[in-house]
Each structure stands twice: as C-alpha cells, then as structure tokens.
Design a protein around this motif. Structure first.
Motif, mmCIF file in Angstrom:
data_model
loop_
_atom_site.group_PDB
_atom_site.id
_atom_site.type_symbol
_atom_site.label_atom_id
_atom_site.label_comp_id
_atom_site.label_asym_id
_atom_site.label_seq_id
_atom_site.Cartn_x
_atom_site.Cartn_y
_atom_site.Cartn_z
ATOM 1 N N MET A 183 73.690 23.297 78.845
ATOM 2 C CA MET A 183 73.732 22.958 80.245
ATOM 3 C C MET A 183 73.565 24.235 81.060
ATOM 4 O O MET A 183 74.285 25.193 80.877
ATOM 5 C CB MET A 183 75.064 22.294 80.555
ATOM 6 C CG MET A 183 75.393 22.219 81.995
ATOM 7 S SD MET A 183 77.007 21.511 82.331
ATOM 8 C CE MET A 183 78.086 22.613 81.477
ATOM 9 N N ARG A 184 72.603 24.225 81.958
ATOM 10 C CA ARG A 184 72.349 25.372 82.819
ATOM 11 C C ARG A 184 72.657 24.990 84.256
ATOM 12 O O ARG A 184 72.112 24.030 84.776
ATOM 13 C CB ARG A 184 70.895 25.782 82.684
ATOM 14 C CG ARG A 184 70.556 26.976 83.487
ATOM 15 C CD ARG A 184 69.122 27.332 83.270
ATOM 16 N NE ARG A 184 68.949 28.695 83.692
ATOM 17 C CZ ARG A 184 67.864 29.377 83.486
ATOM 18 N NH1 ARG A 184 66.873 28.853 82.833
ATOM 19 N NH2 ARG A 184 67.772 30.599 83.917
ATOM 20 N N CYS A 185 73.543 25.757 84.914
ATOM 21 C CA CYS A 185 73.942 25.482 86.291
ATOM 22 C C CYS A 185 73.370 26.541 87.219
ATOM 23 O O CYS A 185 73.452 27.735 86.937
ATOM 24 C CB CYS A 185 75.461 25.481 86.427
ATOM 25 S SG CYS A 185 76.262 24.170 85.523
ATOM 26 N N ILE A 186 72.814 26.072 88.336
ATOM 27 C CA ILE A 186 72.269 26.954 89.357
ATOM 28 C C ILE A 186 72.855 26.529 90.703
ATOM 29 O O ILE A 186 72.905 25.344 91.015
ATOM 30 C CB ILE A 186 70.723 26.840 89.446
ATOM 31 C CG1 ILE A 186 70.054 27.101 88.093
ATOM 32 C CG2 ILE A 186 70.163 27.755 90.536
ATOM 33 C CD1 ILE A 186 70.087 28.534 87.641
ATOM 34 N N ARG A 244 72.093 21.050 87.754
ATOM 35 C CA ARG A 244 72.313 21.196 86.310
ATOM 36 C C ARG A 244 71.063 20.743 85.597
ATOM 37 O O ARG A 244 70.546 19.664 85.851
ATOM 38 C CB ARG A 244 73.481 20.334 85.852
ATOM 39 C CG ARG A 244 74.818 20.925 86.158
ATOM 40 C CD ARG A 244 75.848 20.393 85.212
ATOM 41 N NE ARG A 244 76.979 19.840 85.930
ATOM 42 C CZ ARG A 244 78.139 19.584 85.371
ATOM 43 N NH1 ARG A 244 78.336 19.797 84.107
ATOM 44 N NH2 ARG A 244 79.111 19.084 86.080
ATOM 45 N N ASP A 245 70.594 21.585 84.720
ATOM 46 C CA ASP A 245 69.394 21.292 83.932
ATOM 47 C C ASP A 245 68.230 20.863 84.817
ATOM 48 O O ASP A 245 67.496 19.931 84.494
ATOM 49 C CB ASP A 245 69.698 20.236 82.871
ATOM 50 C CG ASP A 245 70.735 20.726 81.870
ATOM 51 O OD1 ASP A 245 70.705 21.924 81.540
ATOM 52 O OD2 ASP A 245 71.571 19.922 81.437
ATOM 53 N N ASP A 257 80.362 29.809 84.893
ATOM 54 C CA ASP A 257 79.490 28.779 84.342
ATOM 55 C C ASP A 257 78.126 28.724 85.026
ATOM 56 O O ASP A 257 77.244 27.989 84.588
ATOM 57 C CB ASP A 257 80.158 27.400 84.467
ATOM 58 C CG ASP A 257 81.478 27.347 83.723
ATOM 59 O OD1 ASP A 257 81.489 27.677 82.522
ATOM 60 O OD2 ASP A 257 82.496 26.989 84.343
ATOM 61 N N GLY A 268 74.547 29.982 85.908
ATOM 62 C CA GLY A 268 73.532 30.834 85.292
ATOM 63 C C GLY A 268 72.706 31.600 86.297
ATOM 64 O O GLY A 268 72.021 32.561 85.959
#
Length: 78
Positions: free
Chosen positions: A1-4, A20-21, A56, A58
């Motif tokens: 899971m990638r959080c921006i 997310r994603d 958490d 990214g």
C-alpha cells in the motif's frame, strides 16, 4: 500500500487529499485565508481516521498553481 498526501493551497479554497495506490480516498477542503493554520490539522485527521501516521506516507504532492504566490509558498513550505 502506497500513501500520498496531495496538497493544494494555490486557490481560494485549498484542499488536502489522501491517495492510496493511486486512488483518492479522502480529502478535506481548507477554508479561504486559513490554509496555513488548517493544513497540519487536516492532514492529521485524514491519516488518523485510517489508522495511519506520517511515517506511512510515501510522498507529498503539492500543486504548482496557477494561484497566488503566497498560497503556493504555504503548500511548498509545509
């Protein structure tokens, strides 16, 4: 899971969003003339509501305008 976290403080109504994603999951609108005072609290609320913290995240994406110089500066400095 990638959080921006996405930040837009260039316009009258700013906003911050959590993706997310690659998909926007939640966001908050920032009141006019309150971008600098509301940004940190809004980010904290977005993350906390999902059990996340800054560790958490990214990355942070900041709008490049068009908009006011002061508004752009607030987003970049944050």
């Amino acid at each position: 899971m990638r959080c921006i976290l996405g930040v837009d403080t260039a316009s009258r109504f700013g906003s911050i969003a959590l993706a997310r994603d690659g998909a926007a999951e939640s966001w908050e609108v920032l009141a006019p003339r309150e971008h600098s005072s509301e940004l940190s609290g809004a980010a904290e609320r977005l993350l906390r509501a999902r059990g996340l913290g800054l560790r958490d995240v990214g990355g942070i994406a900041v709008s490049g305008g068009p908009g006011s110089f002061t508004g752009l500066r607030i987003g970049l400095a944050w």
